[in-house]
Design an enzyme around this catalytic site. Sequence first.
Site, PDB file in Angstrom:
ATOM      1  N   ALA A  63       0.873  -1.181   0.000  1.00 47.33           N
ATOM      2  CA  ALA A  63       0.000   0.000   0.000  1.00 47.33           C
ATOM      3  C   ALA A  63       0.908   1.228   0.000  1.00 47.33           C
ATOM      4  O   ALA A  63       2.063   1.157   0.430  1.00 47.33           O
ATOM      5  CB  ALA A  63      -0.882  -0.018   1.234  1.00 47.33           C
ATOM      6  N   GLY A 108       0.632  -5.053   1.058  1.00 45.18           N
ATOM      7  CA  GLY A 108      -0.571  -5.147   0.224  1.00 45.18           C
ATOM      8  C   GLY A 108      -0.306  -5.849  -1.107  1.00 45.18           C
ATOM      9  O   GLY A 108      -1.231  -6.378  -1.724  1.00 45.18           O
ATOM     10  N   GLU A 111      -0.548  -9.421  -0.326  1.00 41.42           N
ATOM     11  CA  GLU A 111      -1.970  -9.665  -0.027  1.00 41.42           C
ATOM     12  C   GLU A 111      -2.824  -9.705  -1.292  1.00 41.42           C
ATOM     13  O   GLU A 111      -3.710 -10.554  -1.416  1.00 41.42           O
ATOM     14  CB  GLU A 111      -2.486  -8.599   0.949  1.00 41.42           C
ATOM     15  CG  GLU A 111      -1.899  -8.776   2.346  1.00 41.42           C
ATOM     16  CD  GLU A 111      -2.155  -7.580   3.257  1.00 41.42           C
ATOM     17  OE1 GLU A 111      -1.877  -6.442   2.843  1.00 41.42           O
ATOM     18  OE2 GLU A 111      -2.645  -7.789   4.380  1.00 41.42           O
ATOM     19  N   GLU A 131       4.470  -5.235   7.620  1.00 40.59           N
ATOM     20  CA  GLU A 131       3.651  -4.233   8.309  1.00 40.59           C
ATOM     21  C   GLU A 131       4.031  -3.990   9.767  1.00 40.59           C
ATOM     22  O   GLU A 131       3.976  -2.852  10.233  1.00 40.59           O
ATOM     23  CB  GLU A 131       2.161  -4.624   8.238  1.00 40.59           C
ATOM     24  CG  GLU A 131       1.512  -4.379   6.882  1.00 40.59           C
ATOM     25  CD  GLU A 131       1.676  -5.525   5.908  1.00 40.59           C
ATOM     26  OE1 GLU A 131       2.514  -6.418   6.161  1.00 40.59           O
ATOM     27  OE2 GLU A 131       0.976  -5.546   4.891  1.00 40.59           O
TER      28      GLU A 131
HETATM   29  N1  DAK Z   1       4.530   3.187  -1.019  1.00 43.89           N
HETATM   30  C1  DAK Z   1       4.872   4.337  -1.653  1.00 43.89           C
HETATM   31  N2  DAK Z   1       5.978   4.442  -2.414  1.00 43.89           N
HETATM   32  C2  DAK Z   1       6.769   3.381  -2.507  1.00 43.89           C
HETATM   33  C3  DAK Z   1       6.485   2.154  -1.861  1.00 43.89           C
HETATM   34  C4  DAK Z   1       5.279   2.072  -1.085  1.00 43.89           C
HETATM   35  N3  DAK Z   1       4.900   0.965  -0.484  1.00 43.89           N
HETATM   36  N4  DAK Z   1       7.480   1.281  -2.144  1.00 43.89           N
HETATM   37  C5  DAK Z   1       8.337   1.943  -2.937  1.00 43.89           C
HETATM   38  N5  DAK Z   1       7.927   3.185  -3.167  1.00 43.89           N
HETATM   39  C6  DAK Z   1       8.573   4.223  -3.958  1.00 43.89           C
HETATM   40  C7  DAK Z   1       9.779   4.797  -3.227  1.00 43.89           C
HETATM   41  O1  DAK Z   1       9.395   5.801  -2.314  1.00 43.89           O
HETATM   42  C8  DAK Z   1      10.588   5.358  -4.380  1.00 43.89           C
HETATM   43  O2  DAK Z   1      10.022   6.569  -4.785  1.00 43.89           O
HETATM   44  P1  DAK Z   1      10.972   7.848  -5.192  1.00 43.89           P
HETATM   45  O3  DAK Z   1      11.810   8.097  -3.986  1.00 43.89           O
HETATM   46  O4  DAK Z   1      11.770   7.358  -6.364  1.00 43.89           O
HETATM   47  O5  DAK Z   1      10.007   8.952  -5.511  1.00 43.89           O
HETATM   48  C9  DAK Z   1      10.330   4.353  -5.487  1.00 43.89           C
HETATM   49  O6  DAK Z   1       9.136   3.657  -5.130  1.00 43.89           O
HETATM   50  C10 DAK Z   1      11.449   3.332  -5.628  1.00 43.89           C
HETATM   51  O7  DAK Z   1      11.645   2.749  -4.363  1.00 43.89           O
HETATM   52  P2  DAK Z   1      13.097   2.602  -3.689  1.00 43.89           P
HETATM   53  O8  DAK Z   1      13.988   3.724  -4.107  1.00 43.89           O
HETATM   54  O9  DAK Z   1      12.891   2.402  -2.236  1.00 43.89           O
HETATM   55  O10 DAK Z   1      13.623   1.273  -4.385  1.00 43.89           O
HETATM   56  P3  DAK Z   1      14.635   0.207  -3.787  1.00 43.89           P
HETATM   57  O11 DAK Z   1      14.974  -0.722  -4.900  1.00 43.89           O
HETATM   58  O12 DAK Z   1      15.779   0.861  -3.077  1.00 43.89           O
HETATM   59  O13 DAK Z   1      13.797  -0.595  -2.700  1.00 43.89           O
HETATM   60  C11 DAK Z   1      11.862  -1.742  -1.794  1.00 43.89           C
HETATM   61  C12 DAK Z   1      12.680  -1.351  -3.059  1.00 43.89           C
HETATM   62  C13 DAK Z   1      10.576  -2.435  -2.274  1.00 43.89           C
HETATM   63  C14 DAK Z   1      12.672  -2.726  -0.958  1.00 43.89           C
HETATM   64  C15 DAK Z   1      11.566  -0.464  -0.993  1.00 43.89           C
HETATM   65  O14 DAK Z   1      11.022   0.496  -1.871  1.00 43.89           O
HETATM   66  C16 DAK Z   1      10.592  -0.714   0.121  1.00 43.89           C
HETATM   67  O15 DAK Z   1      10.974  -1.246   1.175  1.00 43.89           O
HETATM   68  N6  DAK Z   1       9.336  -0.282  -0.086  1.00 43.89           N
HETATM   69  C17 DAK Z   1       8.316  -0.393   0.931  1.00 43.89           C
HETATM   70  C18 DAK Z   1       7.845  -1.810   1.059  1.00 43.89           C
HETATM   71  C19 DAK Z   1       6.816  -1.984   2.151  1.00 43.89           C
HETATM   72  O16 DAK Z   1       7.133  -1.774   3.333  1.00 43.89           O
HETATM   73  N7  DAK Z   1       5.633  -2.331   1.749  1.00 43.89           N
HETATM   74  C20 DAK Z   1       4.555  -2.545   2.664  1.00 43.89           C
HETATM   75  C21 DAK Z   1       3.774  -1.298   2.764  1.00 43.89           C
HETATM   76  S1  DAK Z   1       2.604  -1.436   4.074  1.00 43.89           S
HETATM   77  C22 DAK Z   1      -4.716  -1.150   5.643  1.00 43.89           C
HETATM   78  C23 DAK Z   1      -4.653  -2.298   4.927  1.00 43.89           C
HETATM   79  C24 DAK Z   1      -3.477  -2.646   4.317  1.00 43.89           C
HETATM   80  C25 DAK Z   1      -2.367  -1.888   4.410  1.00 43.89           C
HETATM   81  C26 DAK Z   1      -2.445  -0.735   5.114  1.00 43.89           C
HETATM   82  C27 DAK Z   1      -3.627  -0.360   5.724  1.00 43.89           C
HETATM   83  N8  DAK Z   1      -5.913  -0.798   6.311  1.00 43.89           N
HETATM   84  C28 DAK Z   1      -6.900  -1.854   6.588  1.00 43.89           C
HETATM   85  C29 DAK Z   1      -6.156   0.526   6.704  1.00 43.89           C
HETATM   86  C30 DAK Z   1      -1.149  -2.325   3.762  1.00 43.89           C
HETATM   87  C31 DAK Z   1       0.029  -1.907   4.176  1.00 43.89           C
HETATM   88  C32 DAK Z   1       1.248  -2.094   3.382  1.00 43.89           C
HETATM   89  O17 DAK Z   1       1.261  -2.621   2.285  1.00 43.89           O
END
Ligand code: DAK
Length: 263
Positions: A63, A108, A111, A131
């Site tokens: 997400a 997400g 998921e 998360e």
């Molecule tokens: N959201 C927004 N932007 C993201 C992103 C994300 N999840 N993942 C990557 N990006 C963006 C980065 O900010 C970056 O943008 P710029 O800086 O270039 O503008 C671009 O994508 C490239 O990312 P990186 O520079 O970080 O690329 P790397 O190769 O260095 O790293 C990575 C890739 C996938 C390891 C890293 O980007 C990363 O750790 N990303 C986050 C992964 C993560 O933690 N995902 C889980 C998100 S939490 C809910 C229900 C569900 C959810 C929430 C609420 N409710 C019921 C209310 C779900 C939650 C989640 O999914």
Amino acid sequence: MEFVTYEVNDRVGIITINREKALNALNSQVLDELSEAFDSVDLNEIRCLILTGAGEKSFVAGADIGEMSSLSKAEGEAFGKKGNDLFRKIETFPIPVIAAVNGFALGGGCEISMSCDIRICSDNAVFGQPEVGLGITPGFGGTQRLARLVSPGMAKQLIYTARNIKADEAYRIGLVNKVVSAEELMPEAQKMAAGIAANAPIAVRNCKKAINDGLQVDMDKAIVIEEKLFGDCFETEDQKAAMANFLEKDKEKKLKVVPFKNC
Ligand code: DAK
């Protein structure tokens, strides 16, 4: 639509999340557009869907953390509902959905792949539920679907530790059905989808419903669900034609596209 594309290849539909700059992260607009794309599928024509992400690096990196960071409690709830409604729409979609996972499938992203019927991934895919490291629980069904797909113990380990796993481990624990090279991912997904599309459409839909609905209840009730859906197939032209062909030793399988309303 800005972030989602939909194309049709024979009787297979391909939905692509196209927000490569943010690694296809799911913001509200992507969730809305995905929902719209699923609604637009012509169920009289399409027999199987493939869901994938644009680019070679990421299926869906979760997400959108930027959007979520400033949400109030009420907005968080609304965002969660949007995602959950979409994921249930995919899970209960009348025809099979194959996730072609082309890289990161985190949070997400993992998921949404689990709400699909089948997962095929490229060998650079990475799965995980990070998360708890962000101060939240997996909120798009992760605690529920992961525990049902792999063992509860393995799901707990992955979720509590927030550890990412590579494609080979995802395959070993049963999270993905098949691992192929990045070049082979879409051809392999299309081959599988075409194989599904070649079978009797009502029977395939009824199998999906029987498996999904049956898993929610005890075996006595599940068998009744199966009986009903088995019985429904006997009203169809495909069943009559396919069995007659077998008896007449006609090897050529010609299955009709049966309208959704006849299901
Ligand atoms: N959201 C927004 N932007 C993201 C992103 C994300 N999840 N993942 C990557 N990006 C963006 C980065 O900010 C970056 O943008 P710029 O800086 O270039 O503008 C671009 O994508 C490239 O990312 P990186 O520079 O970080 O690329 P790397 O190769 O260095 O790293 C990575 C890739 C996938 C390891 C890293 O980007 C990363 O750790 N990303 C986050 C992964 C993560 O933690 N995902 C889980 C998100 S939490 C809910 C229900 C569900 C959810 C929430 C609420 N409710 C019921 C209310 C779900 C939650 C989640 O999914």
